[in-house]
Design an enzyme around this catalytic site. Structure first.
Site, PDB file in Angstrom:
ATOM      1  N   LYS A  99     100.511  94.520 123.889  1.00 13.08           N
ATOM      2  CA  LYS A  99     101.603  93.991 124.105  1.00 13.08           C
ATOM      3  C   LYS A  99     101.827  92.830 125.112  1.00 13.08           C
ATOM      4  CE  LYS A  99     102.972  96.154 128.531  1.00 13.08           C
ATOM      5  NZ  LYS A  99     103.030  95.312 129.083  1.00 13.08           N
ATOM      6  N   LEU A 107      91.230  96.175 130.512  1.00 13.03           N
ATOM      7  CA  LEU A 107      91.620  97.358 131.626  1.00 13.03           C
ATOM      8  C   LEU A 107      92.869  96.909 132.652  1.00 13.03           C
ATOM      9  CD1 LEU A 107      90.008  99.925 130.557  1.00 13.03           C
ATOM     10  CD2 LEU A 107      88.721  99.990 132.609  1.00 13.03           C
ATOM     11  N   ALA A 111      98.685  97.136 128.101  1.00 13.55           N
ATOM     12  CA  ALA A 111      99.458  98.115 127.957  1.00 13.55           C
ATOM     13  C   ALA A 111      98.124  98.964 126.799  1.00 13.55           C
ATOM     14  CB  ALA A 111     100.360  98.713 126.867  1.00 13.55           C
ATOM     15  N   ASP A 135     104.548 102.984 127.380  1.00 13.07           N
ATOM     16  CA  ASP A 135     104.811 102.013 126.323  1.00 13.07           C
ATOM     17  C   ASP A 135     103.932 102.763 124.762  1.00 13.07           C
ATOM     18  OD1 ASP A 135     105.230 100.711 128.490  1.00 13.07           O
ATOM     19  OD2 ASP A 135     102.930  99.921 128.505  1.00 13.07           O
TER      20      ASP A 135
HETATM   21  P1  ATP Z   1     100.403  99.116 131.817  1.00 13.86           P
HETATM   22  O1  ATP Z   1     100.386 100.164 130.322  1.00 13.86           O
HETATM   23  O2  ATP Z   1     100.993 100.603 132.924  1.00 13.86           O
HETATM   24  O3  ATP Z   1     101.069  98.162 131.872  1.00 13.86           O
HETATM   25  P2  ATP Z   1      97.771  98.252 131.796  1.00 13.86           P
HETATM   26  O4  ATP Z   1      97.584  97.463 130.843  1.00 13.86           O
HETATM   27  O5  ATP Z   1      97.828  97.208 133.435  1.00 13.86           O
HETATM   28  O6  ATP Z   1      98.856  99.328 131.693  1.00 13.86           O
HETATM   29  P3  ATP Z   1      95.872 100.517 131.256  1.00 13.86           P
HETATM   30  O7  ATP Z   1      94.488  99.296 130.461  1.00 13.86           O
HETATM   31  O8  ATP Z   1      96.648 100.792 130.019  1.00 13.86           O
HETATM   32  O9  ATP Z   1      96.044  99.041 132.491  1.00 13.86           O
HETATM   33  O10 ATP Z   1      95.196 101.263 131.678  1.00 13.86           O
HETATM   34  C1  ATP Z   1      95.185 101.644 133.350  1.00 13.86           C
HETATM   35  C2  ATP Z   1      95.326 103.152 133.317  1.00 13.86           C
HETATM   36  O11 ATP Z   1      95.008 103.218 132.737  1.00 13.86           O
HETATM   37  C3  ATP Z   1      93.844 102.611 133.666  1.00 13.86           C
HETATM   38  O12 ATP Z   1      93.539 102.354 135.224  1.00 13.86           O
HETATM   39  C4  ATP Z   1      92.727 103.598 132.953  1.00 13.86           C
HETATM   40  O13 ATP Z   1      93.625 104.427 134.777  1.00 13.86           O
HETATM   41  C5  ATP Z   1      93.390 104.630 132.670  1.00 13.86           C
HETATM   42  N1  ATP Z   1      93.046 105.232 131.448  1.00 13.86           N
HETATM   43  C6  ATP Z   1      93.857 106.019 130.734  1.00 13.86           C
HETATM   44  N2  ATP Z   1      92.902 106.429 129.790  1.00 13.86           N
HETATM   45  C7  ATP Z   1      92.486 104.786 129.125  1.00 13.86           C
HETATM   46  C8  ATP Z   1      92.219 103.598 128.006  1.00 13.86           C
HETATM   47  N3  ATP Z   1      91.939 104.105 126.566  1.00 13.86           N
HETATM   48  N4  ATP Z   1      92.214 103.110 128.434  1.00 13.86           N
HETATM   49  C9  ATP Z   1      92.815 101.887 129.336  1.00 13.86           C
HETATM   50  N5  ATP Z   1      92.669 102.799 130.192  1.00 13.86           N
HETATM   51  C10 ATP Z   1      92.794 104.160 130.163  1.00 13.86           C
END
Ligand code: ATP
Length: 318
Positions: free
Chosen positions: A29, A115, A120, A156
């Site tokens: 997203k 990551l 999200a 999200d």
């Molecule tokens: P946000 O939804 O907070 O904007 P983001 O997109 O910045 O998140 P994500 O990749 O969703 O980041 O991950 C945030 C944290 O969630 C990671 O650093 C990790 O510790 C944890 N996490 C747990 N499971 C997962 C997964 N399957 N994939 C990614 N991150 C995960």
């Protein structure tokens, strides 16, 4: 809630459609507009956002097994824990508990969403796990029933069950679709080296606001919703906004170069996605998107570049 599982129920579940193996694809997203309100007593910020699902996908395969296991390949392999902290396993367990079935599945995650990128990815994987295990175990919950479990897993996650373009309020978990004629928007996604922690970005915004150093908040999304209905990328570009962008730029000043490079290459606008550090660029057409992607690669300002159209559907069986 469905009935408790008993030995011998497998026949019943296969009549209801339980399968030996299922595959679910789930998009990333971006927030076309993200207004961050004050910190709530529960530690979350009140937000008002317009979510938009784009065609950059993680894929989750679920197979029948006697235990619950998770393996992965792709983005984040070796960094992302595959233990019970992983959102895939948390989602599978939450569904199993809710439906009173054993949490038994062999899950494999193929990750393309970076990551901690502000796209999200973790929430997307949780949504994929709910859809995949619901099918694998023959439970048959509706999207709305899954959305209740999703909201407990992360702000999200409900949006990523639905996809498309939607307004999110509360901490983001309360989602209502934006009604506009289907339109393809052409995005370029610039992936940064390393992630940004979402809580740290919110904390930086709080710090900037307390110091009087944050720009004025983006305000209501009316203009953006009008732009979506007009289906004019130039108008949409003018209405994009993200209150977290100044905080992400403060923590990662080099992102300014990325945003500048994309706009100089012909993007109508560049925006930090959510809490960053991924930057996304809106372009007027597929050809310009290609040119912007090539220019970003040549400028060597990011780790990877993807083309992704929006809006796409949320977590779906493939
Ligand atoms: P946000 O939804 O907070 O904007 P983001 O997109 O910045 O998140 P994500 O990749 O969703 O980041 O991950 C945030 C944290 O969630 C990671 O650093 C990790 O510790 C944890 N996490 C747990 N499971 C997962 C997964 N399957 N994939 C990614 N991150 C995960």
């Amino acid at each position: 809630m469905t009935e408790a599982w008993r030995p011998g129920d497998d026949d019943e579940r296969s009549r209801r459609g339980a399968r030996g193996s299922v595959k679910v694809r789930v998009p990333a997203k971006v927030n076309l507009r993200l207004a961050v309100g004050p910190l709530r007593p529960d530690g979350y910020h009140e937000i008002s956002t317009v979510y938009h699902a784009i065609g950059l996908y993680d894929e989750l395969t679920a197979r029948r097994a006697d235990t619950l296991t998770l393996t992965m390949d792709g983005e984040g392999t070796g960094e992302l824990a595959l233990d019970d902290s992983n959102l895939v396993l948390r989602a599978a367990r939450a569904l199993a508990t809710h439906a009173r079935v054993p949490a038994h599945a062999r899950l494999h995650l193929r990750k393309a969403i970076p990551l901690a990128g502000g796209l999200a990815g973790g929430s997307a994987d949780a949504a994929a796990a709910l859809v995949a295990c619901d099918e694998l175990w023959g439970i048959g919950l509706s999207r709305d029933e899954l959305a209740v479990l999703a909201a407990d897993l992360g702000s999200d996650v409900p949006f990523l069950l639905h996809g498309g373009t939607a307004v999110g309020t509360g901490r983001g978990e309360s989602v209502s679709p934006v009604l506009a004629r289907p339109t393809t928007w052409h995005w370029v996604v610039a992936v940064a080296d390393g992630g940004l922690s979402t809580p740290q970005v919110y904390a930086e915004l709080d710090r900037l606001r307390a110091a009087g150093a944050a720009p004025p908040p983006v305000g209501p999304a009316d203009e953006l919703l009008t732009a979506l209905r007009q289906r004019d990328p130039q108008v949409l570009a003018g209405a994009l906004g993200n209150d977290l962008q100044p905080a992400a730029l403060s923590l990662r000043p080099a992102l300014t170069k990325v945003l500048d490079a994309g706009v100089a290459a012909g993007a109508l606008a560049g925006l930090v996605s959510g809490s960053g550090p991924t930057c996304v660029f809106l372009t007027p057409d597929a050809g310009t998107a290609q040119a912007v992607a090539q220019a970003l690669e040549a400028a060597d300002v990011c780790r990877a570049v993807h083309l992704a159209n929006g809006a796409v559907v949320g977590a779906r069986l493939v």
